[in-house]
Design an enzyme around this catalytic site. Structure first.
Site, mmCIF file in Angstrom:
data_model
loop_
_atom_site.group_PDB
_atom_site.id
_atom_site.type_symbol
_atom_site.label_atom_id
_atom_site.label_comp_id
_atom_site.label_asym_id
_atom_site.label_seq_id
_atom_site.Cartn_x
_atom_site.Cartn_y
_atom_site.Cartn_z
ATOM 1 C CE LYS A 240 11.689 1.824 5.020
ATOM 2 N NZ LYS A 240 10.349 1.859 5.597
ATOM 3 N NE ARG A 314 1.232 1.533 -0.080
ATOM 4 C CZ ARG A 314 0.676 1.816 1.087
ATOM 5 N NH1 ARG A 314 -0.498 2.401 1.127
ATOM 6 N NH2 ARG A 314 1.292 1.534 2.216
HETATM 7 N N1 BES Z 1 8.909 -1.964 3.625
HETATM 8 C C1 BES Z 1 8.099 -1.050 4.342
HETATM 9 C C2 BES Z 1 7.168 -1.709 5.338
HETATM 10 C C3 BES Z 1 7.778 -2.372 6.520
HETATM 11 C C4 BES Z 1 8.439 -1.649 7.479
HETATM 12 C C5 BES Z 1 7.589 -3.724 6.682
HETATM 13 C C6 BES Z 1 8.948 -2.274 8.573
HETATM 14 C C7 BES Z 1 8.093 -4.353 7.783
HETATM 15 C C8 BES Z 1 8.786 -3.628 8.724
HETATM 16 C C9 BES Z 1 7.214 -0.257 3.380
HETATM 17 O O1 BES Z 1 7.770 0.013 2.153
HETATM 18 C C10 BES Z 1 6.909 1.035 4.042
HETATM 19 O O2 BES Z 1 7.826 1.769 4.273
HETATM 20 N N2 BES Z 1 5.660 1.266 4.359
HETATM 21 C C11 BES Z 1 5.244 2.457 5.025
HETATM 22 C C12 BES Z 1 4.018 2.960 4.329
HETATM 23 C C13 BES Z 1 3.576 4.320 4.770
HETATM 24 C C14 BES Z 1 4.593 5.355 4.355
HETATM 25 C C15 BES Z 1 2.238 4.615 4.163
HETATM 26 C C16 BES Z 1 4.949 2.108 6.475
HETATM 27 O O3 BES Z 1 4.394 1.043 6.745
HETATM 28 O O4 BES Z 1 5.303 2.901 7.338
HETATM 29 MN MN MN Z 2 8.963 1.720 2.112
#
Ligand code: BES
Ligand code: MN
Ligand code: ZN
Length: 461
Positions: A240, A314
Protein backbone atom coordinates in the site's frame (compact mmCIF):
# COMPACT_ATOMS: atom_id res chain seq x y z
CA UNK A 1 -13.87 -0.41 30.54
CA UNK A 2 -16.39 -0.33 33.36
CA UNK A 3 -19.41 1.85 32.64
CA UNK A 4 -22.02 2.87 35.15
CA UNK A 5 -25.12 4.95 35.58
CA UNK A 6 -25.41 7.18 38.62
CA UNK A 7 -27.08 5.76 41.73
CA UNK A 8 -30.80 6.55 41.33
CA UNK A 9 -31.09 7.44 45.02
CA UNK A 10 -28.12 9.85 45.10
CA UNK A 11 -28.38 13.60 44.57
CA UNK A 12 -27.86 14.74 40.98
CA UNK A 13 -27.99 17.94 38.97
CA UNK A 14 -30.59 18.52 36.25
CA UNK A 15 -29.67 18.82 32.59
CA UNK A 16 -32.64 20.71 31.14
CA UNK A 17 -33.41 19.80 27.53
CA UNK A 18 -34.89 22.91 25.93
CA UNK A 19 -36.17 23.00 22.38
CA UNK A 20 -35.49 26.12 20.33
CA UNK A 21 -39.21 26.81 20.09
CA UNK A 22 -39.51 26.80 23.88
CA UNK A 23 -36.27 28.53 24.81
CA UNK A 24 -37.77 32.00 25.35
CA UNK A 25 -40.49 30.64 27.64
CA UNK A 26 -37.99 28.51 29.52
CA UNK A 27 -35.65 31.43 30.12
CA UNK A 28 -38.53 33.68 31.18
CA UNK A 29 -39.51 31.14 33.82
CA UNK A 30 -36.10 30.98 35.54
CA UNK A 31 -34.87 33.07 38.50
CA UNK A 32 -33.63 36.62 37.83
CA UNK A 33 -30.03 35.51 38.13
CA UNK A 34 -30.38 32.56 35.76
CA UNK A 35 -32.37 34.61 33.28
CA UNK A 36 -29.63 37.27 33.22
CA UNK A 37 -27.00 34.55 32.81
CA UNK A 38 -28.76 32.74 29.95
CA UNK A 39 -29.62 35.99 28.18
CA UNK A 40 -26.05 37.20 28.44
CA UNK A 41 -24.77 33.93 26.97
CA UNK A 42 -27.36 34.03 24.17
CA UNK A 43 -29.11 30.76 24.91
CA UNK A 44 -31.56 30.07 22.06
CA UNK A 45 -32.13 26.31 22.42
CA UNK A 46 -30.19 25.66 19.19
CA UNK A 47 -29.13 22.04 19.08
CA UNK A 48 -26.02 21.36 21.11
CA UNK A 49 -25.80 24.66 23.01
CA UNK A 50 -24.79 23.89 26.55
CA UNK A 51 -24.48 26.23 29.50
CA UNK A 52 -23.86 25.34 33.09
CA UNK A 53 -26.10 27.19 35.56
CA UNK A 54 -24.11 28.45 38.56
CA UNK A 55 -25.79 28.10 41.94
CA UNK A 56 -25.78 30.83 44.56
CA UNK A 57 -22.71 29.26 46.17
CA UNK A 58 -20.87 29.22 42.83
CA UNK A 59 -21.12 25.44 42.44
CA UNK A 60 -22.95 24.17 39.32
CA UNK A 61 -26.66 23.90 40.06
CA UNK A 62 -27.60 22.36 36.75
CA UNK A 63 -27.22 22.98 33.05
CA UNK A 64 -29.28 23.77 29.98
CA UNK A 65 -28.92 21.90 26.73
CA UNK A 66 -30.26 23.22 23.43
CA UNK A 67 -32.51 20.47 22.10
CA UNK A 68 -33.05 22.18 18.74
CA UNK A 69 -35.97 20.89 16.75
CA UNK A 70 -37.01 17.54 15.35
CA UNK A 71 -35.49 18.59 12.03
CA UNK A 72 -32.04 19.45 13.40
CA UNK A 73 -31.96 16.40 15.69
CA UNK A 74 -32.48 14.12 12.70
CA UNK A 75 -29.16 15.25 11.27
CA UNK A 76 -27.28 12.95 13.59
CA UNK A 77 -27.52 10.48 16.39
CA UNK A 78 -26.74 10.55 20.12
CA UNK A 79 -27.35 14.30 20.16
CA UNK A 80 -27.52 14.53 23.96
CA UNK A 81 -24.08 12.97 24.14
CA UNK A 82 -22.79 16.34 22.90
CA UNK A 83 -23.29 17.58 26.45
CA UNK A 84 -21.07 15.05 28.17
CA UNK A 85 -17.69 16.57 27.37
CA UNK A 86 -18.76 20.03 28.59
CA UNK A 87 -20.41 19.06 31.86
CA UNK A 88 -18.57 19.15 35.16
CA UNK A 89 -18.00 15.68 36.56
CA UNK A 90 -20.56 14.43 39.05
CA UNK A 91 -24.04 12.97 38.69
CA UNK A 92 -26.70 14.32 36.34
CA UNK A 93 -30.25 13.54 35.34
CA UNK A 94 -32.26 14.59 32.29
CA UNK A 95 -35.23 16.94 32.52
CA UNK A 96 -37.42 17.26 29.45
CA UNK A 97 -39.91 15.32 27.39
CA UNK A 98 -38.33 12.29 25.79
CA UNK A 99 -40.07 9.38 24.13
CA UNK A 100 -38.95 5.95 25.40
CA UNK A 101 -36.80 5.56 22.28
CA UNK A 102 -35.19 8.99 22.71
CA UNK A 103 -34.52 8.22 26.37
CA UNK A 104 -32.79 4.97 25.39
CA UNK A 105 -30.70 6.71 22.74
CA UNK A 106 -29.79 9.44 25.22
CA UNK A 107 -28.69 6.95 27.87
CA UNK A 108 -26.72 4.78 25.45
CA UNK A 109 -25.14 7.81 23.77
CA UNK A 110 -24.11 9.16 27.17
CA UNK A 111 -22.37 5.92 28.08
CA UNK A 112 -20.63 5.72 24.70
CA UNK A 113 -19.51 9.34 25.01
CA UNK A 114 -17.71 8.54 28.27
CA UNK A 115 -15.53 5.98 26.48
CA UNK A 116 -11.85 6.87 26.71
CA UNK A 117 -8.91 4.95 25.30
CA UNK A 118 -6.68 5.26 28.33
CA UNK A 119 -4.15 2.47 27.81
CA UNK A 120 -1.36 4.86 26.89
CA UNK A 121 -2.45 7.89 28.95
CA UNK A 122 -0.87 8.56 32.29
CA UNK A 123 -3.56 11.01 33.44
CA UNK A 124 -7.16 9.79 33.55
CA UNK A 125 -9.91 12.39 33.88
CA UNK A 126 -13.25 11.92 35.69
CA UNK A 127 -16.44 12.23 33.64
CA UNK A 128 -20.04 13.26 34.17
CA UNK A 129 -22.41 10.37 34.97
CA UNK A 130 -26.06 10.07 34.10
CA UNK A 131 -28.93 8.62 36.10
CA UNK A 132 -30.62 6.15 33.79
CA UNK A 133 -33.91 7.73 32.66
CA UNK A 134 -37.04 5.95 33.91
CA UNK A 135 -38.07 3.02 31.76
CA UNK A 136 -34.75 2.27 30.05
CA UNK A 137 -33.18 -1.16 30.47
CA UNK A 138 -30.00 0.00 32.18
CA UNK A 139 -28.39 -3.44 32.40
CA UNK A 140 -28.86 -4.01 28.68
CA UNK A 141 -27.38 -0.64 27.78
CA UNK A 142 -24.38 -1.27 30.04
CA UNK A 143 -23.74 -4.62 28.32
CA UNK A 144 -23.97 -2.93 24.93
CA UNK A 145 -21.60 -0.14 25.96
CA UNK A 146 -19.11 -2.61 27.36
CA UNK A 147 -19.14 -4.63 24.14
CA UNK A 148 -18.66 -1.47 22.11
CA UNK A 149 -15.81 -0.31 24.36
CA UNK A 150 -14.10 -3.67 23.88
CA UNK A 151 -14.39 -3.22 20.12
CA UNK A 152 -12.93 0.28 20.32
CA UNK A 153 -10.07 -0.75 22.60
CA UNK A 154 -9.09 -3.60 20.29
CA UNK A 155 -9.10 -1.33 17.22
CA UNK A 156 -7.34 1.57 18.93
CA UNK A 157 -4.48 -0.55 20.23
CA UNK A 158 -1.54 -0.14 17.84
CA UNK A 159 -0.56 -3.17 15.80
CA UNK A 160 2.68 -3.55 17.76
CA UNK A 161 0.56 -4.38 20.82
CA UNK A 162 -2.34 -6.03 18.96
CA UNK A 163 -0.88 -8.72 16.74
CA UNK A 164 -2.43 -12.15 16.15
CA UNK A 165 -1.21 -13.37 19.56
CA UNK A 166 -2.65 -10.40 21.44
CA UNK A 167 -5.93 -10.68 19.56
CA UNK A 168 -5.96 -14.34 20.61
CA UNK A 169 -5.40 -13.26 24.23
CA UNK A 170 -8.32 -10.83 24.12
CA UNK A 171 -10.51 -13.49 22.49
CA UNK A 172 -9.57 -16.08 25.08
CA UNK A 173 -10.03 -13.67 27.99
CA UNK A 174 -13.53 -12.85 26.80
CA UNK A 175 -14.42 -16.50 26.23
CA UNK A 176 -13.16 -17.58 29.66
CA UNK A 177 -15.14 -14.84 31.36
CA UNK A 178 -18.36 -16.36 30.03
CA UNK A 179 -17.36 -20.03 30.19
CA UNK A 180 -17.06 -20.46 26.41
CA UNK A 181 -15.00 -23.17 24.74
CA UNK A 182 -12.03 -21.97 22.76
CA UNK A 183 -9.94 -23.66 20.10
CA UNK A 184 -6.98 -22.01 18.40
CA UNK A 185 -5.06 -23.33 15.40
CA UNK A 186 -1.69 -21.63 14.94
CA UNK A 187 1.04 -21.35 12.34
CA UNK A 188 1.78 -24.42 10.22
CA UNK A 189 -1.01 -26.35 11.94
CA UNK A 190 -3.33 -24.25 9.77
CA UNK A 191 -2.13 -26.29 6.80
CA UNK A 192 -2.73 -29.63 8.50
CA UNK A 193 -6.22 -28.54 9.55
CA UNK A 194 -7.15 -27.25 6.10
CA UNK A 195 -6.88 -23.46 6.27
CA UNK A 196 -4.39 -22.83 3.46
CA UNK A 197 -5.43 -19.29 2.63
CA UNK A 198 -5.25 -18.07 6.24
CA UNK A 199 -1.77 -19.54 6.32
CA UNK A 200 -0.74 -18.03 2.97
CA UNK A 201 -1.78 -14.50 3.93
CA UNK A 202 -0.22 -14.65 7.38
CA UNK A 203 2.97 -16.63 6.79
CA UNK A 204 5.29 -13.70 5.93
CA UNK A 205 4.88 -12.17 9.37
CA UNK A 206 7.03 -13.42 12.23
CA UNK A 207 3.83 -13.20 14.26
CA UNK A 208 2.17 -16.50 13.36
CA UNK A 209 -1.28 -16.51 11.75
CA UNK A 210 -4.06 -18.33 13.55
CA UNK A 211 -7.73 -19.21 13.52
CA UNK A 212 -9.62 -18.38 16.71
CA UNK A 213 -12.76 -20.38 17.35
CA UNK A 214 -15.14 -19.80 20.28
CA UNK A 215 -18.34 -21.66 21.05
CA UNK A 216 -20.82 -20.74 23.76
CA UNK A 217 -24.38 -21.66 24.73
CA UNK A 218 -26.10 -24.97 25.29
CA UNK A 219 -29.32 -24.72 23.34
CA UNK A 220 -31.19 -22.65 20.81
CA UNK A 221 -30.54 -21.60 17.24
CA UNK A 222 -26.99 -21.47 15.94
CA UNK A 223 -25.48 -18.07 15.22
CA UNK A 224 -21.98 -17.92 13.75
CA UNK A 225 -20.02 -14.67 13.54
CA UNK A 226 -16.90 -14.39 11.40
CA UNK A 227 -14.64 -11.32 11.72
CA UNK A 228 -11.68 -10.20 9.64
CA UNK A 229 -8.69 -10.11 11.96
CA UNK A 230 -5.94 -8.57 9.85
CA UNK A 231 -3.94 -7.03 12.67
CA UNK A 232 -1.98 -4.92 10.23
CA UNK A 233 -2.43 -4.66 6.48
CA UNK A 234 0.69 -3.48 4.67
CA UNK A 235 -0.89 -4.72 1.46
CA UNK A 236 1.74 -7.46 1.22
CA UNK A 237 4.01 -7.44 -1.85
CA UNK A 238 1.53 -5.23 -3.75
CA UNK A 239 2.31 -2.84 -0.95
CA UNK A 240 0.00 0.00 0.00
CA UNK A 241 1.09 3.60 -0.48
CA UNK A 242 1.81 5.39 2.81
CA UNK A 243 -1.46 7.32 2.84
CA UNK A 244 -3.48 4.10 2.57
CA UNK A 245 -1.40 2.17 5.10
CA UNK A 246 -1.66 4.79 7.82
CA UNK A 247 -4.82 3.51 9.44
CA UNK A 248 -4.32 -0.20 8.85
CA UNK A 249 -4.07 -1.10 12.54
CA UNK A 250 -7.85 -1.00 12.24
CA UNK A 251 -7.94 -3.84 9.71
CA UNK A 252 -9.00 -6.19 12.49
CA UNK A 253 -12.13 -4.03 12.93
CA UNK A 254 -14.40 -6.84 11.79
CA UNK A 255 -12.90 -9.17 14.39
CA UNK A 256 -13.14 -6.44 17.03
CA UNK A 257 -16.79 -5.86 16.16
CA UNK A 258 -17.83 -9.52 16.30
CA UNK A 259 -15.90 -9.90 19.56
CA UNK A 260 -17.77 -6.88 20.97
CA UNK A 261 -21.06 -8.35 19.77
CA UNK A 262 -20.16 -11.69 21.34
CA UNK A 263 -19.62 -9.84 24.61
CA UNK A 264 -23.10 -8.33 24.35
CA UNK A 265 -24.73 -11.68 23.52
CA UNK A 266 -23.00 -13.58 26.32
CA UNK A 267 -23.41 -10.82 28.92
CA UNK A 268 -27.13 -10.68 28.18
CA UNK A 269 -27.40 -14.47 28.20
CA UNK A 270 -29.24 -14.80 24.88
CA UNK A 271 -30.69 -18.27 24.39
CA UNK A 272 -28.67 -19.31 21.38
CA UNK A 273 -25.61 -21.30 20.42
CA UNK A 274 -22.92 -18.84 19.46
CA UNK A 275 -19.78 -19.51 17.47
CA UNK A 276 -17.20 -16.82 16.74
CA UNK A 277 -14.47 -17.38 14.16
CA UNK A 278 -11.59 -14.96 13.71
CA UNK A 279 -8.79 -15.55 11.23
CA UNK A 280 -6.04 -13.48 12.90
CA UNK A 281 -3.09 -12.62 10.67
CA UNK A 282 -0.68 -9.87 9.76
CA UNK A 283 -0.46 -9.14 6.02
CA UNK A 284 3.28 -8.51 5.90
CA UNK A 285 6.03 -8.16 3.32
CA UNK A 286 8.73 -10.84 3.32
CA UNK A 287 10.68 -13.31 1.25
CA UNK A 288 8.09 -15.97 2.00
CA UNK A 289 5.08 -13.76 1.29
CA UNK A 290 2.39 -14.98 -1.11
CA UNK A 291 2.75 -13.31 -4.50
CA UNK A 292 0.72 -11.77 -7.31
CA UNK A 293 -0.37 -14.52 -9.68
CA UNK A 294 0.11 -17.29 -7.15
CA UNK A 295 -2.86 -19.63 -7.17
CA UNK A 296 -4.08 -20.66 -3.74
CA UNK A 297 -6.27 -23.64 -3.08
CA UNK A 298 -8.87 -22.81 -0.44
CA UNK A 299 -10.32 -24.99 2.32
CA UNK A 300 -13.43 -25.41 0.20
CA UNK A 301 -11.41 -26.61 -2.78
CA UNK A 302 -11.98 -23.54 -4.95
CA UNK A 303 -8.76 -22.14 -6.37
CA UNK A 304 -8.00 -18.43 -6.22
CA UNK A 305 -5.70 -16.46 -8.48
CA UNK A 306 -4.01 -13.67 -6.53
CA UNK A 307 -4.11 -10.51 -8.56
CA UNK A 308 -3.39 -8.24 -5.63
CA UNK A 309 -1.97 -9.35 -2.30
CA UNK A 310 -3.79 -6.36 -0.81
CA UNK A 311 -7.13 -8.12 -1.32
CA UNK A 312 -6.19 -10.39 1.59
CA UNK A 313 -9.27 -10.05 3.77
CA UNK A 314 -11.51 -12.09 1.48
CA UNK A 315 -8.88 -14.87 1.46
CA UNK A 316 -8.70 -15.35 5.20
CA UNK A 317 -12.45 -14.94 5.54
CA UNK A 318 -13.10 -17.50 2.80
CA UNK A 319 -11.46 -20.30 4.76
CA UNK A 320 -13.22 -19.28 7.97
CA UNK A 321 -16.57 -19.00 6.19
CA UNK A 322 -16.10 -22.42 4.62
CA UNK A 323 -15.61 -23.87 8.11
CA UNK A 324 -18.67 -22.01 9.41
CA UNK A 325 -20.74 -23.23 6.48
CA UNK A 326 -19.88 -26.88 7.23
CA UNK A 327 -22.05 -26.61 10.35
CA UNK A 328 -24.98 -24.90 8.53
CA UNK A 329 -25.79 -22.40 11.28
CA UNK A 330 -29.24 -20.77 11.39
CA UNK A 331 -27.59 -17.43 10.73
CA UNK A 332 -24.08 -16.70 9.51
CA UNK A 333 -22.65 -13.18 9.64
CA UNK A 334 -19.31 -11.87 8.45
CA UNK A 335 -17.91 -8.46 9.37
CA UNK A 336 -14.85 -7.00 7.77
CA UNK A 337 -13.03 -3.79 6.91
CA UNK A 338 -12.99 -5.37 3.50
CA UNK A 339 -12.86 -2.69 0.81
CA UNK A 340 -11.95 0.93 0.28
CA UNK A 341 -14.84 0.92 -2.19
CA UNK A 342 -17.38 0.59 0.64
CA UNK A 343 -15.98 3.66 2.32
CA UNK A 344 -16.07 5.62 -0.93
CA UNK A 345 -19.69 4.58 -1.48
CA UNK A 346 -21.21 5.37 1.92
CA UNK A 347 -18.56 7.10 4.05
CA UNK A 348 -17.66 6.34 7.63
CA UNK A 349 -21.09 6.75 9.23
CA UNK A 350 -23.02 4.03 7.41
CA UNK A 351 -22.23 0.34 7.18
CA UNK A 352 -23.12 -1.41 3.94
CA UNK A 353 -24.44 -4.93 4.34
CA UNK A 354 -25.39 -7.72 1.98
CA UNK A 355 -28.09 -10.32 2.56
CA UNK A 356 -30.16 -12.34 0.11
CA UNK A 357 -33.01 -12.82 2.56
CA UNK A 358 -35.30 -9.79 2.21
CA UNK A 359 -36.95 -10.33 5.59
CA UNK A 360 -33.64 -10.45 7.45
CA UNK A 361 -32.34 -7.51 5.44
CA UNK A 362 -35.37 -5.42 6.37
CA UNK A 363 -35.08 -6.45 10.03
CA UNK A 364 -31.44 -5.36 10.09
CA UNK A 365 -32.13 -1.93 8.61
CA UNK A 366 -35.04 -1.39 10.98
CA UNK A 367 -33.02 -2.52 14.00
CA UNK A 368 -30.16 -0.24 12.97
CA UNK A 369 -32.49 2.74 12.89
CA UNK A 370 -33.94 1.84 16.30
CA UNK A 371 -30.61 1.50 18.08
CA UNK A 372 -28.74 4.33 16.30
CA UNK A 373 -26.47 2.00 14.33
CA UNK A 374 -27.31 2.91 10.74
CA UNK A 375 -26.90 0.39 7.93
CA UNK A 376 -27.48 0.45 4.20
CA UNK A 377 -28.15 -2.59 2.06
CA UNK A 378 -26.10 -3.33 -1.06
CA UNK A 379 -26.88 -6.21 -3.43
CA UNK A 380 -25.11 -9.50 -4.07
CA UNK A 381 -25.46 -8.50 -7.74
CA UNK A 382 -25.41 -11.73 -9.76
CA UNK A 383 -24.42 -10.18 -13.11
CA UNK A 384 -21.06 -9.26 -11.56
CA UNK A 385 -20.22 -12.89 -10.78
CA UNK A 386 -18.23 -13.03 -14.01
CA UNK A 387 -16.00 -10.24 -12.70
CA UNK A 388 -14.54 -12.59 -10.07
CA UNK A 389 -13.86 -15.42 -12.56
CA UNK A 390 -10.56 -14.62 -14.26
CA UNK A 391 -9.53 -17.62 -16.33
CA UNK A 392 -6.93 -20.00 -15.06
CA UNK A 393 -8.34 -20.42 -11.54
CA UNK A 394 -11.88 -20.61 -10.16
CA UNK A 395 -11.77 -17.13 -8.66
CA UNK A 396 -9.91 -13.83 -8.87
CA UNK A 397 -9.25 -12.05 -5.58
CA UNK A 398 -8.89 -8.59 -7.16
CA UNK A 399 -10.88 -7.97 -10.33
CA UNK A 400 -9.17 -5.51 -12.65
CA UNK A 401 -10.60 -2.00 -12.71
CA UNK A 402 -12.12 -2.22 -9.25
CA UNK A 403 -15.66 -1.49 -10.43
CA UNK A 404 -18.25 -2.30 -7.73
CA UNK A 405 -15.41 -3.28 -5.41
CA UNK A 406 -17.55 -3.86 -2.33
CA UNK A 407 -20.03 -5.99 -4.29
CA UNK A 408 -17.40 -8.15 -5.98
CA UNK A 409 -15.75 -8.74 -2.60
CA UNK A 410 -19.11 -9.78 -1.14
CA UNK A 411 -19.78 -12.09 -4.09
CA UNK A 412 -16.35 -13.64 -3.54
CA UNK A 413 -17.21 -14.39 0.08
CA UNK A 414 -20.61 -15.81 -0.85
CA UNK A 415 -18.91 -18.47 -3.00
CA UNK A 416 -17.72 -20.04 0.25
CA UNK A 417 -21.17 -20.13 1.83
CA UNK A 418 -23.13 -22.72 -0.11
CA UNK A 419 -25.05 -24.65 2.55
CA UNK A 420 -26.22 -21.86 4.85
CA UNK A 421 -29.19 -20.03 3.35
CA UNK A 422 -29.18 -17.19 5.87
CA UNK A 423 -25.97 -15.26 5.39
CA UNK A 424 -25.28 -11.56 5.92
CA UNK A 425 -22.02 -9.76 5.27
CA UNK A 426 -21.06 -6.30 6.59
CA UNK A 427 -18.33 -4.26 4.86
CA UNK A 428 -17.56 -1.90 7.72
CA UNK A 429 -15.11 0.98 8.15
CA UNK A 430 -14.56 0.61 11.90
CA UNK A 431 -13.15 4.08 12.37
CA UNK A 432 -14.49 7.45 13.37
CA UNK A 433 -12.38 9.99 11.44
CA UNK A 434 -13.46 12.92 13.61
CA UNK A 435 -15.28 13.02 16.93
CA UNK A 436 -19.09 12.86 16.73
CA UNK A 437 -21.57 12.56 19.62
CA UNK A 438 -20.99 9.27 21.41
CA UNK A 439 -18.07 8.44 19.15
CA UNK A 440 -14.68 9.93 19.88
CA UNK A 441 -12.17 9.88 17.04
CA UNK A 442 -10.75 6.38 16.64
CA UNK A 443 -11.98 2.82 16.52
CA UNK A 444 -15.73 2.28 16.46
CA UNK A 445 -18.08 -0.67 16.12
CA UNK A 446 -20.60 -0.80 13.29
CA UNK A 447 -23.51 -3.17 12.86
CA UNK A 448 -23.13 -5.00 16.17
CA UNK A 449 -25.94 -3.15 17.96
CA UNK A 450 -28.22 -3.50 14.95
CA UNK A 451 -27.59 -7.25 14.87
CA UNK A 452 -28.17 -7.60 18.59
CA UNK A 453 -31.46 -5.75 18.24
CA UNK A 454 -32.54 -7.82 15.23
CA UNK A 455 -31.55 -11.25 16.59
CA UNK A 456 -34.69 -12.07 18.59
CA UNK A 457 -36.89 -11.53 15.55
CA UNK A 458 -34.56 -13.14 13.04
CA UNK A 459 -33.80 -16.24 15.12
CA UNK A 460 -37.13 -16.48 16.93
CA UNK A 461 -35.59 -16.12 20.39
N1 BES B 1 -8.20 -3.44 4.43
C1 BES B 1 -8.36 -3.05 3.07
C2 BES B 1 -9.65 -2.30 2.80
C3 BES B 1 -9.80 -0.95 3.39
C4 BES B 1 -8.99 0.09 2.99
C5 BES B 1 -10.82 -0.73 4.28
C6 BES B 1 -9.18 1.33 3.52
C7 BES B 1 -11.01 0.51 4.80
C8 BES B 1 -10.18 1.55 4.43
C9 BES B 1 -8.37 -4.29 2.17
O1 BES B 1 -7.58 -5.33 2.58
C10 BES B 1 -7.90 -3.84 0.83
O2 BES B 1 -6.78 -3.43 0.75
N2 BES B 1 -8.75 -3.90 -0.16
C11 BES B 1 -8.43 -3.48 -1.48
C12 BES B 1 -8.93 -4.53 -2.43
C13 BES B 1 -8.48 -4.34 -3.84
C14 BES B 1 -6.99 -4.54 -3.94
C15 BES B 1 -9.21 -5.31 -4.71
C16 BES B 1 -9.11 -2.14 -1.73
O3 BES B 1 -10.25 -1.95 -1.30
O4 BES B 1 -8.48 -1.29 -2.34
MN1 MN C 1 -5.59 -5.18 1.97
ZN1 ZN D 1 -7.23 -5.49 4.59
Amino acid sequence: MPFSFADPAAASRPLHLVEAAEAAAFVAGRSDAERAWLDALGFTGALGQIYVLPGLDGAPAGAVFGWGSAATRRRGRFQIARAVADLPSGDWHLEGDLSPREAEEAALGWLLATYRFTRYKSVKTPVARLKAPAGVDAARLLAIAEGEALTRDLINTPAADMGPAELEDAFTTLGRRFGAEIRVIRGDDLLAHGFPMIHAVGRASDRAPRLLDLTWGEAGPRLTLVGKGVCFDTGGLDIKPAASMGLMKKDMGGAATVIGLAHMIMALGLKLRLRVLVPAVENAVGGNAFRPQDILKSRKGLTVEINNTDAEGRLVLADALALADEEKPDLLVSMATLTGAARVAVGPDLAPYFCDDDIIAAALAEAGATIADPLWRLPFWEPYETMIEPGIADLDNAPAGGMAGSITAALFLRRFVTDTPRYAHFDIYGWQPKAEPGRPKGGVGQGARALLEALPGVLGL
